[in-house]
Design an enzyme around this catalytic site. Sequence first.
Site, mmCIF file in Angstrom:
data_model
loop_
_atom_site.group_PDB
_atom_site.id
_atom_site.type_symbol
_atom_site.label_atom_id
_atom_site.label_comp_id
_atom_site.label_asym_id
_atom_site.label_seq_id
_atom_site.Cartn_x
_atom_site.Cartn_y
_atom_site.Cartn_z
ATOM 1 N N MET A 1 43.227 25.796 40.478
ATOM 2 C CA MET A 1 42.407 26.761 41.213
ATOM 3 C C MET A 1 42.050 27.912 40.281
ATOM 4 S SD MET A 1 42.005 25.490 44.168
ATOM 5 C CE MET A 1 41.384 26.854 45.161
ATOM 6 N N PRO B 1 38.682 37.464 44.843
ATOM 7 C CA PRO B 1 39.476 36.388 45.464
ATOM 8 C C PRO B 1 38.833 35.819 46.732
ATOM 9 C CG PRO B 1 40.461 38.512 45.950
ATOM 10 C CD PRO B 1 39.269 38.787 45.070
ATOM 11 N N SER C 1 46.467 30.813 46.666
ATOM 12 C CA SER C 1 45.230 30.422 46.009
ATOM 13 C C SER C 1 44.158 30.436 47.069
ATOM 14 C CB SER C 1 45.362 29.032 45.415
ATOM 15 O OG SER C 1 46.045 28.215 46.310
ATOM 16 N N CYS C 2 43.061 31.058 46.718
ATOM 17 C CA CYS C 2 42.043 31.239 47.738
ATOM 18 C C CYS C 2 41.272 29.949 47.947
ATOM 19 C CB CYS C 2 41.102 32.348 47.342
ATOM 20 S SG CYS C 2 41.032 32.597 45.582
ATOM 21 N N ILE C 3 40.779 29.804 49.123
ATOM 22 C CA ILE C 3 40.053 28.579 49.482
ATOM 23 C C ILE C 3 38.684 28.585 48.828
ATOM 24 C CG2 ILE C 3 38.976 29.420 51.585
ATOM 25 C CD1 ILE C 3 39.922 26.702 52.820
#
Lengths: 409, 102
Positions: free
Chosen positions: A156, A294, B100-102
Amino acid sequence: MKNLIILGAGTAGTMMANHLRPKLKKSEWGITVVDQYKTHYYQPGFLFLPFDIYSEEQVKKIGRKFIPKGVKYVQKKIEQIFPEENRVQLEDETLDYDLLIIATGSKIAPEEVEGMKAENWLKNIFDFYTFEGALALRNKLREWEGGRMLVHLTEMPIKCPVAPLEFAFLADSYFKEKGIRDKVQITYVTPLSGAFTKETCSTALGYLLKEKNIGLEIDFAIESVDNENNLIIDYGGRKIPFDLLVTVPTNMGDEVIARSGLGDDLNFVPTDPHTLQSKHHENIFVIGDATDVPASKAGSVAHFEAETLTDNILLYIQNKPLKPEFDGHANCFIETGNNKALLIDFNYKQEPVAGTFPIPGLGPLKLLKESVLNHWGKLAFRWIYWNMLLKGRPIPLVSRNMSTKGKKI
Amino acid sequence: METLIAGSNVKVNQEGYLLDFSQWNRTIGEQIAQAEGIVMTPRHWEVIEWLQEQVKADKALSIRGIKKSGVLDIKEFYALFPGGPLKISTKIAGVPKPKSCI
């Protein structure tokens, strides 16, 4: 005459050109968009291309067509940004700016993992985040007779974080329709601790994997791909064999960001998450996948950001304080196969929850729940993208900031 | 919710991550490690302290960040905290599980 330069004519850059041109006096501000590519791809379509749901023609158009009149479009490569001198070096000319918008996006970097982009790349190892990758994969799937398929996510953040999972769901439907589902073993491999990147989703939607007989390997941080034995190997020495590897490689910002010394480890530009101003240069603003905020790297996020950023650029020009308004709002359809889809709506603080959208209590779309209507919403979105989103037109009933109305919080 | 770890009442989330770092001490860390099947060594503690410093400095933790840390490489991280090193080590360190961001 002052100059506003937009770097990148993707979703975010094109939207900004369309938002700003009518709002800035032509006699005072010139607007230039720079992008080295001629084609504008509808990237959400790359998910459907491998399964022959969309054709090549449905996912690409000439980029220039979406740039409004009165905006100069320069189709050239960007060599470097010189933020201290307020200029941008292109392949054969230099442009000075008073205000810069960076919208250079993110792209895959398969070379970050040893053996990923090697002899088997586009033979039995594919990405579907590029037009070339999605197309090559389509051709492979047309003739593939079955075996072990891994749908894999490297690390990610990635663009459209639910896409790999959607890919696994659509693959299940695709092989069923082809009558070879019993010959295909599908496994989803992720470095995270669950299939969904948001925990509320993992809990609410865990049943989908079981229902579709998709295997799950979690906490897998890939170190290398073994091309000889067709294995992916993680840092702990765990090995998973495959016949067909569909991977989402590391996503990184454009190299021009690294060349200009403007990015973090992954070439994303440090950006104020609420005003979208660069953290280091006050006359540079950043939007879309190029930022380090974010939020999801997704078109819907760029769309909501564009509205706030337009206001902030006008405020900046008038020497007024910026609005710390952007809340990380994202709105994503998730294809679950069999002509159904989910819809999620969330922001920096609020995880996806159940409810109705966009009209509280009425819907007609349901949040965090599979429905046929959501699937049609996803397909209709292609039209909305080309005809409304890129042109900077507001989507009826959907506001820039996330609404808590109609959500079960 | 509150739970008793190593004789102290501490606030944890559903997955057992401490919610208030000020309630953390080494004995608590040791106990969490034990439950994860890890015997702590001085090297383990060095890594735990480094993680705590990162969180204090508001730096996001990631596997890639470990690679560039200069403190340890990913192989060693896996050897020290087998399975899911980031989620296990942060639990022991009393800091939030990396999001963790989508």
